[in-house]
Design a protein around this motif. Structure first.
Motif, PDB file in Angstrom:
ATOM      1  N   LEU A   1       0.806  -1.177  -0.029  1.00 56.66           N
ATOM      2  CA  LEU A   1      -0.115  -0.073  -0.078  1.00 56.66           C
ATOM      3  C   LEU A   1       0.853   1.321  -0.067  1.00 56.66           C
ATOM      4  O   LEU A   1       0.510   1.970  -0.728  1.00 56.66           O
ATOM      5  N   SER A   2       2.029   1.315   0.808  1.00 53.01           N
ATOM      6  CA  SER A   2       2.871   2.583   1.114  1.00 53.01           C
ATOM      7  C   SER A   2       3.415   2.550  -0.334  1.00 53.01           C
ATOM      8  O   SER A   2       3.940   3.704  -0.849  1.00 53.01           O
ATOM      9  N   TYR A   3       3.835   1.586  -0.973  1.00 52.72           N
ATOM     10  CA  TYR A   3       4.558   1.594  -2.123  1.00 52.72           C
ATOM     11  C   TYR A   3       3.656   1.969  -3.366  1.00 52.72           C
ATOM     12  O   TYR A   3       4.197   3.073  -4.284  1.00 52.72           O
ATOM     13  N   GLN A   4       2.498   1.823  -3.232  1.00 53.49           N
ATOM     14  CA  GLN A   4       1.492   2.230  -4.445  1.00 53.49           C
ATOM     15  C   GLN A   4       1.446   4.032  -4.208  1.00 53.49           C
ATOM     16  O   GLN A   4       1.249   4.668  -5.277  1.00 53.49           O
ATOM     17  N   ILE A   5       1.110   4.149  -2.963  1.00 47.06           N
ATOM     18  CA  ILE A   5       1.033   5.810  -2.577  1.00 47.06           C
ATOM     19  C   ILE A   5       2.248   6.477  -3.099  1.00 47.06           C
ATOM     20  O   ILE A   5       2.425   7.454  -3.688  1.00 47.06           O
ATOM     21  N   LYS A   6       3.470   5.927  -2.661  1.00 50.31           N
ATOM     22  CA  LYS A   6       4.680   6.520  -3.020  1.00 50.31           C
ATOM     23  C   LYS A   6       4.845   6.667  -4.552  1.00 50.31           C
ATOM     24  O   LYS A   6       5.303   7.630  -5.099  1.00 50.31           O
ATOM     25  N   GLN A   7       4.387   5.789  -5.395  1.00 49.04           N
ATOM     26  CA  GLN A   7       4.598   5.827  -6.778  1.00 49.04           C
ATOM     27  C   GLN A   7       3.598   6.637  -7.211  1.00 49.04           C
ATOM     28  O   GLN A   7       4.044   7.472  -8.354  1.00 49.04           O
ATOM     29  N   LEU A   8       2.525   6.904  -6.915  1.00 44.19           N
ATOM     30  CA  LEU A   8       1.549   7.683  -7.169  1.00 44.19           C
ATOM     31  C   LEU A   8       1.942   9.279  -7.043  1.00 44.19           C
ATOM     32  O   LEU A   8       2.003  10.243  -7.709  1.00 44.19           O
ATOM     33  N   GLU A   9       2.598   9.444  -5.989  1.00 45.81           N
ATOM     34  CA  GLU A   9       3.308  10.754  -5.608  1.00 45.81           C
ATOM     35  C   GLU A   9       4.492  11.334  -6.626  1.00 45.81           C
ATOM     36  O   GLU A   9       4.483  12.197  -7.081  1.00 45.81           O
ATOM     37  N   LEU A  10       5.340  10.022  -7.006  1.00 41.49           N
ATOM     38  CA  LEU A  10       6.406  10.335  -7.671  1.00 41.49           C
ATOM     39  C   LEU A  10       5.888  10.691  -9.200  1.00 41.49           C
ATOM     40  O   LEU A  10       6.429  11.610  -9.879  1.00 41.49           O
ATOM     41  N   GLU A  11       4.880   9.931  -9.268  1.00 42.70           N
ATOM     42  CA  GLU A  11       4.312  10.295 -10.920  1.00 42.70           C
ATOM     43  C   GLU A  11       3.647  11.641 -10.920  1.00 42.70           C
ATOM     44  O   GLU A  11       3.656  12.426 -11.932  1.00 42.70           O
ATOM     45  N   LEU A  12       3.046  11.923  -9.813  1.00 43.82           N
ATOM     46  CA  LEU A  12       2.510  13.342 -10.034  1.00 43.82           C
ATOM     47  C   LEU A  12       3.437  14.352  -9.717  1.00 43.82           C
ATOM     48  O   LEU A  12       3.049  15.624  -9.866  1.00 43.82           O
ATOM     49  N   GLY A  13       4.580  14.047  -9.011  1.00 46.79           N
ATOM     50  CA  GLY A  13       5.335  14.998  -8.716  1.00 46.79           C
ATOM     51  C   GLY A  13       5.189  16.011  -7.591  1.00 46.79           C
ATOM     52  O   GLY A  13       5.677  16.953  -7.238  1.00 46.79           O
ATOM     53  N   VAL A  14       4.132  15.625  -6.662  1.00 46.08           N
ATOM     54  CA  VAL A  14       3.871  16.426  -5.223  1.00 46.08           C
ATOM     55  C   VAL A  14       3.457  15.289  -4.366  1.00 46.08           C
ATOM     56  O   VAL A  14       2.991  14.347  -4.626  1.00 46.08           O
ATOM     57  N   PRO A  15       3.644  15.480  -2.976  1.00 42.76           N
ATOM     58  CA  PRO A  15       3.320  14.971  -1.931  1.00 42.76           C
ATOM     59  C   PRO A  15       1.825  14.963  -1.753  1.00 42.76           C
ATOM     60  O   PRO A  15       1.156  16.148  -1.778  1.00 42.76           O
ATOM     61  N   LEU A  16       1.224  13.958  -1.560  1.00 40.55           N
ATOM     62  CA  LEU A  16      -0.257  13.869  -1.304  1.00 40.55           C
ATOM     63  C   LEU A  16      -0.844  13.586   0.059  1.00 40.55           C
ATOM     64  O   LEU A  16      -1.892  13.852   0.510  1.00 40.55           O
ATOM     65  N   PHE A  17       0.422  13.233   0.850  1.00 42.33           N
ATOM     66  CA  PHE A  17      -0.038  13.350   2.331  1.00 42.33           C
ATOM     67  C   PHE A  17       1.214  13.768   3.091  1.00 42.33           C
ATOM     68  O   PHE A  17       2.205  13.873   2.731  1.00 42.33           O
ATOM     69  N   LYS A  18       0.839  14.285   4.367  1.00 43.97           N
ATOM     70  CA  LYS A  18       1.713  14.837   5.400  1.00 43.97           C
ATOM     71  C   LYS A  18       1.863  13.790   6.382  1.00 43.97           C
ATOM     72  O   LYS A  18       0.871  13.288   7.150  1.00 43.97           O
ATOM     73  N   ARG A  19       3.248  13.092   6.350  1.00 44.11           N
ATOM     74  CA  ARG A  19       3.100  12.218   7.171  1.00 44.11           C
ATOM     75  C   ARG A  19       3.453  12.524   8.867  1.00 44.11           C
ATOM     76  O   ARG A  19       4.319  13.473   8.945  1.00 44.11           O
ATOM     77  N   LEU A  20       2.676  12.025   9.790  1.00 42.10           N
ATOM     78  CA  LEU A  20       2.830  12.500  11.233  1.00 42.10           C
ATOM     79  C   LEU A  20       2.898  11.111  11.893  1.00 42.10           C
ATOM     80  O   LEU A  20       2.506  10.187  11.623  1.00 42.10           O
ATOM     81  N   PRO A  21       3.218  11.358  13.245  1.00 40.77           N
ATOM     82  CA  PRO A  21       3.576  10.042  14.081  1.00 40.77           C
ATOM     83  C   PRO A  21       2.247   9.355  14.408  1.00 40.77           C
ATOM     84  O   PRO A  21       2.041   8.089  14.340  1.00 40.77           O
ATOM     85  N   GLN A  22       1.178  10.064  14.419  1.00 42.15           N
ATOM     86  CA  GLN A  22      -0.296   9.313  14.577  1.00 42.15           C
ATOM     87  C   GLN A  22      -0.825   8.962  13.329  1.00 42.15           C
ATOM     88  O   GLN A  22      -1.978   8.101  13.328  1.00 42.15           O
ATOM     89  N   GLY A  23      -0.384   9.261  12.231  1.00 39.18           N
ATOM     90  CA  GLY A  23      -1.024   8.881  10.854  1.00 39.18           C
ATOM     91  C   GLY A  23      -0.711   9.824   9.853  1.00 39.18           C
ATOM     92  O   GLY A  23       0.559  10.217   9.701  1.00 39.18           O
TER      93      GLY A  23
END
Length: 293
Positions: A32-54
């Motif tokens: 799941l994390s890999y697919q999200i990362k690939q989507l962000e790389l393809e679009l060239g922007v971060p889609l989520f801000k990673r926080l300790p709780q989520g």
């Protein structure tokens, strides 16, 4: 960008956690994390801000959410329609309805048709005419009940009978007790509740009469206008069928004499949707009783 990535993205956005999203999707977290990362790389922007709780959706992610929802819904609809085509009148029919359609649909003809086709399910979306019209053209809806006026280009319509707009008044306006119709001048000093759908129509009509009405409320849902009128908060200007459906015990319903204030509902679809057995069968219930335009 593919549908699988979009479904994964939506699950993470809705759950706010990778772990919860993975559990919902019945997949392990690393893929799941890999697919999200690939989507962000393809679009060239971060889609989520990673926080300790989520995770929290970024501004770019918020923008993508709306498009992802439309694309995944359209994909599911296309899959449903293609499969249903092989089985005739079966499957889910996506039906849009305006708030002022309650007096017309559902009706006995529709109830009879649904009883004869137990494999058909209705998925109802409520909205105003313009929202539903947009969803029709986007193929997110199969059929919609719309209220005139609207742009009928590239649409197939079955029109219900014309109806007059009415004023719904508290009973204490006894000066109108013996009147069947009201002129616009009768409304000049009354506290009016306006259904936004007819903004332009009322504006032009009152302007021609050279007086400025007293609008105490404007709303997007005609049922809301009736609710306030039933509680004696003002005079609602709504279609007659809706007024009769939602009238309270202490109101008068009087037609507006001006012929401009006529409207009608239309059962509407696109030629592409009408080519499917499900939509054609649904629309056919209205062929004999209603006028084809």
């Amino acid at each position: 960008m593919n549908l699988k990535q979009l479904r994964y993205f939506l699950a993470v956005a809705e759950e706010g956690q990778m772990t919860a999203a993975a559990k919902r999707l019945h997949v392990a977290q690393p893929p799941l994390s890999y697919q999200i990362k690939q989507l962000e790389l393809e679009l060239g922007v971060p889609l989520f801000k990673r926080l300790p709780q989520g995770v929290v959706v970024t501004a770019a992610g918020e923008l993508l959410v709306g498009y992802a929802q439309q694309l995944t819904q359209l994909s599911a609809t296309a899959e449903n329609k293609v499969r249903a085509l092989a089985h005739g009148i079966t499957g889910t029919l996506n039906l849009g309805t305006v708030s002022s359609s309650a007096g017309v649909i559902p009706n006995p003809a529709l109830a009879k048709w649904l009883k004869a086709h137990p494999d058909v399910q209705l998925a109802v979306t409520e909205g105003n005419t313009y929202e539903l019209l947009d969803d029709l053209h986007k193929r997110l809806l199969d059929v919609a009940v719309l209220r005139t006026p609207f742009n009928q280009q590239h649409l197939v319509c079955r029109f219900f009978a014309s109806e007059r707009m009415v004023a719904v008044l508290p009973q204490h306006y006894t000066q109108f007790s013996n009147r069947r119709q009201l002129r616009l001048s009768d409304l000049a000093t009354l506290p009016l509740i306006k259904y936004r759908r007819f903004n332009e129509l009322f504006h032009v009509a009152f302007l021609e009469q050279s007086f400025e009405p007293q609008f105490v409320m404007t709303c997007d849902d005609a049922r809301t206008a009736m609710h306030w009128a039933n509680h004696q908060m003002g005079v609602a200007l709504v279609p007659r069928s809706l007024a009769e459906t939602y009238r309270g015990d202490h109101v008068l319903i009087r037609s507006l004499a001006d012929r401009r204030f006529e409207t009608r509902l239309a059962l509407t679809t696109t030629p592409e949707s009408l080519a499917t057995p499900l939509v054609a069968g649904f629309m056919a219930q209205f062929d004999q009783a209603e006028q084809l335009d």
